[in-house]
Write a protein that holds these residues in place. Structure first.
Motif, PDB file in Angstrom:
ATOM      1  N   ALA A 105      44.845  30.839  33.242  1.00  0.00           N
ATOM      2  CA  ALA A 105      43.495  31.379  33.141  1.00  0.00           C
ATOM      3  C   ALA A 105      43.226  31.892  31.734  1.00  0.00           C
ATOM      4  O   ALA A 105      44.055  32.579  31.140  1.00  0.00           O
ATOM      5  CB  ALA A 105      43.310  32.505  34.156  1.00  0.00           C
ATOM      6  N   LYS A 154      37.812  35.609  32.246  1.00  0.00           N
ATOM      7  CA  LYS A 154      37.906  36.640  33.280  1.00  0.00           C
ATOM      8  C   LYS A 154      36.540  36.881  33.913  1.00  0.00           C
ATOM      9  O   LYS A 154      35.541  37.025  33.205  1.00  0.00           O
ATOM     10  CB  LYS A 154      38.434  37.951  32.690  1.00  0.00           C
ATOM     11  N   LYS A 210      35.726  34.704  45.254  1.00  0.00           N
ATOM     12  CA  LYS A 210      36.969  34.530  44.495  1.00  0.00           C
ATOM     13  C   LYS A 210      37.637  33.206  44.835  1.00  0.00           C
ATOM     14  O   LYS A 210      38.171  32.529  43.957  1.00  0.00           O
ATOM     15  CB  LYS A 210      37.925  35.697  44.783  1.00  0.00           C
ATOM     16  N   ILE A 253      39.513  30.465  35.305  1.00  0.00           N
ATOM     17  CA  ILE A 253      38.887  31.781  35.415  1.00  0.00           C
ATOM     18  C   ILE A 253      39.732  32.681  36.309  1.00  0.00           C
ATOM     19  O   ILE A 253      39.983  32.367  37.473  1.00  0.00           O
ATOM     20  CB  ILE A 253      37.456  31.683  35.985  1.00  0.00           C
ATOM     21  N   GLU A 254      40.148  33.793  35.779  1.00  0.00           N
ATOM     22  CA  GLU A 254      40.881  34.799  36.548  1.00  0.00           C
ATOM     23  C   GLU A 254      39.874  35.795  37.122  1.00  0.00           C
ATOM     24  O   GLU A 254      38.989  36.277  36.424  1.00  0.00           O
ATOM     25  CB  GLU A 254      41.869  35.530  35.635  1.00  0.00           C
ATOM     26  N   THR A 255      39.991  36.111  38.423  1.00  0.00           N
ATOM     27  CA  THR A 255      39.015  36.994  39.066  1.00  0.00           C
ATOM     28  C   THR A 255      39.602  38.364  39.399  1.00  0.00           C
ATOM     29  O   THR A 255      40.756  38.482  39.796  1.00  0.00           O
ATOM     30  CB  THR A 255      38.470  36.369  40.360  1.00  0.00           C
ATOM     31  N   THR A 256      38.772  39.379  39.212  1.00  0.00           N
ATOM     32  CA  THR A 256      39.056  40.743  39.639  1.00  0.00           C
ATOM     33  C   THR A 256      37.866  41.176  40.481  1.00  0.00           C
ATOM     34  O   THR A 256      36.739  40.722  40.245  1.00  0.00           O
ATOM     35  CB  THR A 256      39.202  41.683  38.427  1.00  0.00           C
ATOM     36  N   THR A 258      38.541  46.881  30.678  1.00  0.00           N
ATOM     37  CA  THR A 258      38.873  45.468  30.499  1.00  0.00           C
ATOM     38  C   THR A 258      37.622  44.682  30.136  1.00  0.00           C
ATOM     39  O   THR A 258      36.542  44.978  30.641  1.00  0.00           O
ATOM     40  CB  THR A 258      39.486  44.880  31.786  1.00  0.00           C
ATOM     41  N   PHE A 292      35.314  41.416  30.423  1.00  0.00           N
ATOM     42  CA  PHE A 292      35.067  40.310  31.340  1.00  0.00           C
ATOM     43  C   PHE A 292      34.077  39.340  30.719  1.00  0.00           C
ATOM     44  O   PHE A 292      33.176  39.740  29.968  1.00  0.00           O
ATOM     45  CB  PHE A 292      34.524  40.830  32.680  1.00  0.00           C
TER      46      PHE A 292
END
Length: 298
Positions: free
Chosen positions: A2, A5, A20, A30-33, A48, A50
């Motif tokens: 990834a 974000k 997600k 794409i990294e998801t939070t 962070t 994004f």
């Protein structure tokens, strides 16, 4: 690996998981939070960076619109794409979000394809370059829900146009009263209350129905069989008139589909929608409706 974000913000964990999963399967770069409300999202965004925010509108503590307003005041987030994902699709709310700097607007319930197209649109060249660098293709959206309950989910071949939701329709539009012949006893609304109509929206269709039973956890509606029905676990938004001109838009998923009569040619189908909202305001509206429903509308 990834390289981008994304922050997924929604008070309903079910919706966050769907978003997600779609992003993970369609855009592995794409990294998801995730965050359960705008306040928590604000805290995460302060620590962070994004590249994309996918956010609900109605949430406790801080709404999606308030988060958007705060974002646009931060130099590092002034131009970061913000996709509002919400059941509030009326013109006034869309205009309000546009004025505050929303990048795109996606109505609930949404399809994986619809969400993917919005992400591609707002991320543009940056996403394409990241996918190309990672050796991934962006040709053809992937249905992120196919891996879940494949045998239980009924797929629709041809989507129907989605009419505007209405729960104040005249009797002529009532899906049960429109049936030829007498209404089966099993399909009649509970004797304790006046007939309450509900419009249940899915990604590709809207189901006109009558409320059979409702509580703070779920609603069971009865609908004519000749309509387009969803599949098990499909997203749903239930539009209910809670009085005083107010409309409650409750997010949920299809928990159960069942024939009303014990015969294959039954004219009516029972659909149970399990609610996923955690917004106190929505729960308050729902509580008022449940009390009125059980009191017979008096």
């Amino acid at each position: 690996m990834a390289t981008l974000k994304a922050l997924v913000v929604d008070d309903a964990s079910f919706v966050r998981d769907l978003v997600k999963r779609t992003v993970r399967q369609r855009f592995p770069v794409i990294e998801t939070t995730d965050a359960q409300n705008g306040r928590r999202a604000q805290s995460l965004m302060s620590r962070t960076s994004f590249d994309l925010v996918l956010c609900d509108w109605e949430m406790p503590e801080m709404s999606g619109l308030e988060l958007l307003q705060w974002m646009r005041q931060q130099p590092q987030y002034a131009k970061v794409p913000f996709i509002m994902i919400t059941s509030r699709g009326d013109k006034d709310h869309v205009i309000e979000a546009v004025k505050e700097g929303v990048s795109e607007y996606l109505g609930k319930p949404f399809s994986p394809e619809g969400l993917s197209k919005k992400i591609i649109k707002v991320m543009g060249r940056r996403l394409k370059d990241a996918m190309d660098h990672g050796g991934k293709s962006m040709d053809g959206p992937v249905d992120a829900f196919k891996e879940s309950a494949t045998l239980l989910t009924q797929k629709r071949d041809v989507p129907e146009p989605r009419p505007e939701p209405s729960v104040n329709a005249p009797d002529s539009d009532n899906p049960l009263l429109a049936a030829s012949g007498p209404t089966p006893a099993a399909a009649k609304p509970a004797a304790r209350g006046a007939m309450s109509l509900a419009s249940v929206r899915f990604a590709d269709s809207t189901l006109k129905s009558v409320v059979k039973d409702i509580n703070l956890t779920e609603v069971r509606v009865i609908a004519r069989r000749d309509q387009v029905f969803p599949g098990i676990l499909d997203q749903a938004v239930v539009d209910i008139d809670v009085g005083d001109g107010q409309m409650a838009r409750l997010n949920g998923y299809v928990h159960q589909l069942q024939a009303v009569d014990k015969r294959q040619d039954t004219d009516f189908v029972s659909v149970t929608i399990r609610f996923v909202d955690e917004d106190p305001k929505k729960m308050e509206d729902l509580s008022r409706f449940v009390a009125r429903f059980r009191a017979g509308g008096r």
